[in-house]
Motif scaffolding. Structure first.
Motif, PDB file in Angstrom:
ATOM      1  N   HIS A   1      11.609  -6.976   3.922  1.00 45.46           N
ATOM      2  CA  HIS A   1      11.098  -7.676   3.347  1.00 45.46           C
ATOM      3  C   HIS A   1      11.563  -8.779   3.295  1.00 45.46           C
ATOM      4  CE1 HIS A   1       7.499  -6.587   5.259  1.00 45.46           C
ATOM      5  NE2 HIS A   1       6.900  -6.108   4.075  1.00 45.46           N
TER       6      HIS A   1
ATOM      7  N   SER B   1      12.413  -7.294   8.456  1.00 39.45           N
ATOM      8  CA  SER B   1      10.968  -7.530   9.048  1.00 39.45           C
ATOM      9  C   SER B   1      10.890  -8.974   9.729  1.00 39.45           C
ATOM     10  CB  SER B   1       9.926  -7.270   7.798  1.00 39.45           C
ATOM     11  OG  SER B   1       9.798  -7.904   7.482  1.00 39.45           O
TER      12      SER B   1
ATOM     13  N   LEU C   1       2.771  -2.663  -1.457  1.00 38.77           N
ATOM     14  CA  LEU C   1       3.472  -2.269   0.177  1.00 38.77           C
ATOM     15  C   LEU C   1       2.070  -1.241   0.971  1.00 38.77           C
ATOM     16  CD1 LEU C   1       7.261  -0.273  -0.778  1.00 38.77           C
ATOM     17  CD2 LEU C   1       6.233  -2.695  -0.969  1.00 38.77           C
ATOM     18  N   SER C   2       1.422  -0.862   0.758  1.00 37.64           N
ATOM     19  CA  SER C   2      -0.186  -0.700   1.504  1.00 37.64           C
ATOM     20  C   SER C   2      -0.613  -2.097   2.107  1.00 37.64           C
ATOM     21  CB  SER C   2      -1.291  -0.161   0.932  1.00 37.64           C
ATOM     22  OG  SER C   2      -2.259   0.185   1.726  1.00 37.64           O
TER      23      SER C   2
ATOM     24  N   ALA D   1       2.064  -3.944   4.499  1.00 36.66           N
ATOM     25  CA  ALA D   1       1.559  -3.146   5.856  1.00 36.66           C
ATOM     26  C   ALA D   1       0.857  -3.730   6.698  1.00 36.66           C
ATOM     27  CB  ALA D   1       2.064  -1.716   5.615  1.00 36.66           C
ATOM     28  N   ARG D   2      -0.779  -3.804   6.606  1.00 43.12           N
ATOM     29  CA  ARG D   2      -1.780  -4.225   7.529  1.00 43.12           C
ATOM     30  C   ARG D   2      -1.624  -5.885   7.669  1.00 43.12           C
ATOM     31  NH1 ARG D   2      -3.906  -1.508   3.164  1.00 43.12           N
ATOM     32  NH2 ARG D   2      -4.854  -2.952   1.847  1.00 43.12           N
TER      33      ARG D   2
END
Length: 322
Positions: A133, A104, A316-317, A320-321
């Motif tokens: 990542h 990523s 992880l949430s 993701a943002r």
């Protein structure tokens, strides 16, 4: 005759008071030195939350002798392609690190807690690598494969954080740099943002304390002994030894400079950095994109190991943002 007797009694009492104050200062100096300087012997870290009276007394008199944190494994324990890195701060000081490339555009730099080293964050690093990542696990000065054998509980370590960020920007082309810190590592990150001008894209802070003074008070409270005046003396002598004002080492003050998204992770039963302390820091951070997640029944420990499912879904949430 009576006047002489009273004078003698007063002199004895004054001698006791002065002697007691001298003894308190000597003990505080010893404790501060043991807390800030790692032993190069095989000393076992003392446990200040012991329930035995003899254990508490020994620790109160001798201080907490802690071995210099040594690497327990190598970078391939994170991933076969991970490799050692050296981050040079000065001619006398290098930081050891492990770098693992990702697919990523994000790189997460991970910083460990007090009396630990980078392998303490292997589980977290693996979880981040699994979703693509890149990670850089860094040993603070005094720990692992870094130089020196001392610590300042995140004060001077802020320079290690800033040096790590500069190293990444100079050597890699990731678009997003996220900093992850546990306890002391979290404090060092906040200080680096406030005092050294680093500008990460996001922060994840675990078990952060609001001030070093309150952390020391918790130490005495966990021992079941009054903190006054010993906590003041411990911070004073620690600051003298490490050449900084320990009373100003306050992440709650550094928090005002945070300008990026922040995720706070904290243990519900943390007795070292208690939840109200973290809430003070959380409430001080001025950004709107912030969140705190409390891990039920968790103490001052790796929150990933305590509850991996909650850790992964939360972290992880958040990433993701970003």
């Amino acid at each position: 005759m009576k006047q002489r007797r009273y004078k003698g009694i007063i002199e004895i009492l004054l001698g006791i008071v002065v002697g007691g104050l001298l003894l308190l200062n000597v003990l505080a100096y010893q404790h501060a030195y043991a807390f800030l300087h790692f032993s190069t012997s095989d000393a076992v870290p003392g446990k200040y939350d012991t329930t035995s009276i003899s254990g508490k007394l020994a620790l109160l008199l001798q201080g907490q002798s802690i071995s210099r944190p040594q690497p327990s494994t190598n970078p391939t324990s994170v991933h076969p392609d991970c490799r050692n890195q050296i981050i040079t701060i000065s001619t006398q000081l290098d930081l050891g690190a492990w770098y693992c490339a990702g697919s990523s555009n994000k790189l997460i730099i991970l910083f460990h807690g007090y009396a630990m080293e980078k392998s303490a964050l292997i589980n977290e690093a693996k979880a981040l690598l699994a979703i693509g990542h890149a990670v850089l696990l860094v040993d603070f000065r005094g720990s692992g494969t870094s130089s020196a054998a001392y610590t300042t509980i995140g004060y001077v370590e802020a320079e290690d954080v800033a040096a790590s960020v500069r190293y990444v920007r100079e050597h890699y082309a990731y678009k997003k740099i996220i900093l992850y810190g546990q306890s002391m590592g979290a404090a060092a990150i906040f200080r680096a943002v406030d005092q050294l001008g680093i500008a990460p894209d996001a922060l994840i802070v675990e078990s952060i304390f609001d001030s070093l003074f309150n952390t020391v008070i918790n130490r005495f409270d966990n021992l079941g002994v009054p903190y006054f005046p010993s906590a003041f003396l411990l911070l004073f002598w620690g600051g003298v030894q490490a050449d900084f004002n320990a009373f100003t080492h306050n992440p709650v003050d550094y928090a005002q400079a945070i300008a990026c998204p922040v995720l706070f992770l904290h243990g519900e039963q943390d007795s070292k950095a208690r939840l109200p302390m973290t809430m003070r820091v959380y409430n001080t951070v001025p950004v709107q994109q912030k969140k705190i997640v409390v891990f039920p029944e968790a103490r001052h420990e790796s929150l990933y190991r305590h509850h991996p499912t909650l850790w992964q879904s939360t972290v992880l949430s958040f990433l993701a943002r970003i």
